[in-house]
Design an enzyme around this catalytic site. Structure first.
Site, PDB file in Angstrom:
ATOM      1  N   CYS A 112     -41.297 -89.443 -41.984  1.00 31.12           N
ATOM      2  CA  CYS A 112     -41.284 -88.357 -42.971  1.00 31.12           C
ATOM      3  C   CYS A 112     -40.144 -88.459 -43.983  1.00 31.12           C
ATOM      4  O   CYS A 112     -40.327 -88.151 -45.163  1.00 31.12           O
ATOM      5  CB  CYS A 112     -41.264 -86.995 -42.276  1.00 31.12           C
ATOM      6  SG  CYS A 112     -39.877 -86.746 -41.163  1.00 31.12           S
ATOM      7  N   ASP A 346     -44.564 -81.157 -48.210  1.00 27.53           N
ATOM      8  CA  ASP A 346     -44.437 -81.524 -46.802  1.00 27.53           C
ATOM      9  C   ASP A 346     -45.152 -82.844 -46.538  1.00 27.53           C
ATOM     10  O   ASP A 346     -46.353 -82.960 -46.783  1.00 27.53           O
ATOM     11  CB  ASP A 346     -45.053 -80.411 -45.942  1.00 27.53           C
ATOM     12  CG  ASP A 346     -44.659 -80.523 -44.482  1.00 27.53           C
ATOM     13  OD1 ASP A 346     -44.257 -81.624 -44.062  1.00 27.53           O
ATOM     14  OD2 ASP A 346     -44.759 -79.519 -43.765  1.00 27.53           O
ATOM     15  N   HIS A 348     -45.664 -84.076 -43.599  1.00 23.73           N
ATOM     16  CA  HIS A 348     -46.202 -84.067 -42.237  1.00 23.73           C
ATOM     17  C   HIS A 348     -47.695 -83.737 -42.222  1.00 23.73           C
ATOM     18  O   HIS A 348     -48.151 -82.799 -41.566  1.00 23.73           O
ATOM     19  CB  HIS A 348     -45.457 -83.045 -41.377  1.00 23.73           C
ATOM     20  CG  HIS A 348     -43.990 -83.290 -41.286  1.00 23.73           C
ATOM     21  ND1 HIS A 348     -43.106 -82.840 -42.249  1.00 23.73           N
ATOM     22  CD2 HIS A 348     -43.245 -83.950 -40.374  1.00 23.73           C
ATOM     23  CE1 HIS A 348     -41.877 -83.203 -41.908  1.00 23.73           C
ATOM     24  NE2 HIS A 348     -41.931 -83.878 -40.775  1.00 23.73           N
TER      25      HIS A 348
END
Length: 460
Positions: A112, A346, A348
């Site tokens: 990430c 994000d 993820h």
């Protein structure tokens, strides 16, 4: 028969892992994000307000006096969405070519921070090639993830687009100029140029060993600092990896861009200017644009809320390219704020591999359909701040403006970071990275990278 059985086991294992990743990481796009109509929203130097146009001028005056910077007020909800969606979004991927030296074909669970670093660098390249005013003409055709429809109708659209691209003839240049624009109308010359660069920038971040800033290349540079595929990377380490990746990039288009990483929270102005004034394309003199990365800590174990106004001020600047940061155990790419909440993308979210070398590869999965918000108080103190300066004059102006902001926001004797005249060598520190060997990190860099690795938080 034995080989066939092994292949079947691998296929079943792959399907199981794919289902697990999608279940574990698909929640990212299923939660709603709420914005206030009573407060301005800032996104990488642009300000949006969701009220009537008559209130913009008063808001502009307030912002200019409080933050010390002039920020253009523009847009409404639709224009903000178009601007946000146009930013390049890079997330977990699976089923990409195997990473050298490992059995990994996905970065789910560990990549990430590398993805957030990619997003920051991508924004710098977008400023360089497209400018801050550019927006993707098809941005509003994306389905909003505030409804559950993203995981159904949009995925079907992405799948259909991908299947169509797989049957298309490969473009020998790796890029294609689409003949028609949104709503089927003809592209004009500027739109064609912009779309070529739009696709080209994304292709540089493709998940293949040949992509200049793809995960595979970043992992190779990370090995020089002792990092391996599957390890956790902190924002400071990623900053140095990005610098090395830009230095090693061989695409002629990238010869006019360089990256400078601050040393011990200090930006040495002469080192930056030397990088900008270095030779371009094997001896041809020219001025390079620079992306400045500043690894900092916004406190001790927890983020000091005294830094909130400074972070907001940074994200209000037109040359800010975002912040690599996050909260403990999760890395985010911060691109804006509203009130005391940060706006972020994000990484993820697990998506399937897209072959960006294919003609007209699908673009949708590289653009986030909806922003997320997080309270500043939850932010981990370790982060890396990024700026883009096209010319030496831009850098000098930016350093003056940021210095004023640092002084006004610092309640203590020492600011978060500083701009110092001269070279780093003038202060008996390591010589400028400009003069280091390109094939490896210098010994001083390795020591600093090792220290950063032990100081930074664990990311998932």
């Amino acid at each position: 028969m034995e080989a066939t059985g092994t292949d079947e086991v691998e296929k079943i294992k792959s399907k199981f892992m794919s289902a697990w990743h999608n279940m574990k990481y698909s929640w990212v796009l299923k939660t709603k994000t709420y914005f206030s109509r009573n407060s301005p929203v800032f996104l990488l130097g642009k300000c949006y307000h969701f009220k009537s146009e008559g209130e913009y001028r008063a808001l502009h005056s307030f912002q200019s006096s409080s933050a010390g910077v002039s920020t253009e007020i523009s847009g409404n909800v639709e224009e903000f969405r178009r601007d946000f969606i146009s930013r390049i979004w890079l997330t977990y991927r699976e089923e990409f070519p195997q990473i050298k030296g490992s059995a990994l074909t996905t970065d789910c669970g560990w990549g990430c921070t590398l993805r957030t670093g990619q997003m920051l660098l991508a924004q710098g390249l977008m400023l360089h090639f497209l400018g801050r005013a550019w927006v993707w003409p098809e941005a509003l055709d994306m389905d909003s993830c505030d409804s559950e429809s993203w995981t159904s109708s949009t995925v079907r659209k992405l799948t259909a687009s991908l299947e169509a691209s797989l049957t298309a003839e490969r473009d020998p240049r790796g890029l294609a100029r689409p003949p028609r624009g949104p709503a089927g109308r003809d592209w004009d010359v500027t739109e064609m140029r912009n779309e070529v660069y739009h696709r080209k920038i994304i292709s540089w971040f493709g998940d293949s060993p040949l992509a200049a800033f793809g995960l595979h290349q970043l992992i190779e540079y990370g090995k020089k600092s002792g990092k391996m595929a599957g390890d956790w990377y902190g924002p400071a380490v990623v900053a140095h990896i990005l610098r090395k990746a830009v230095e090693e990039a061989r695409d002629p288009e990238l010869q006019g861009v360089t990256v400078y990483v601050a040393q011990d929270c200090t930006v040495y102005s002469s080192d930056v200017i030397d990088r900008q004034s270095s030779f371009v394309d094997s001896g041809k003199a020219g001025t390079k644009a620079v992306i400045i990365l500043v690894p900092v800590r916004l406190g001790g174990e927890r983020t000091n809320t005294d830094y909130l106004e400074f972070v907001k001020g940074i994200l209000s600047l037109e040359y800010c390219v975002g912040i690599i940061g996050g909260k403990p155990k999760q890395s985010y790419y911060f691109a804006g704020f509203q009130d005391d909440s940060l706006i972020y993308m994000d990484p993820h979210y697990c998506q399937s591999f897209v072959d960006v070398s294919i003609k007209d590869f699908p673009l949708e999965s590289f653009h986030c359909p909806s922003p997320k918000k997080m309270s500043f108080k939850k932010m981990d103190p370790s982060c890396t701040i990024g700026f883009y300066c096209r010319t030496v004059q831009d850098f000098e102006k930016a350093s003056e403006e940021i210095t004023k902001m640092l002084k006004s926001s610092s309640k203590e004797k020492y600011p978060l970071f500083t701009f110092v005249k001269g070279h780093s060598r003038d202060y008996d520190f390591a010589s400028s990275p400009l003069h280091e060997e390109n094939d490896l990190f210098s010994e001083d860099e390795k020591r600093r990278l090792k220290r950063f690795s032990t100081e930074e938080f664990v990311l998932l």
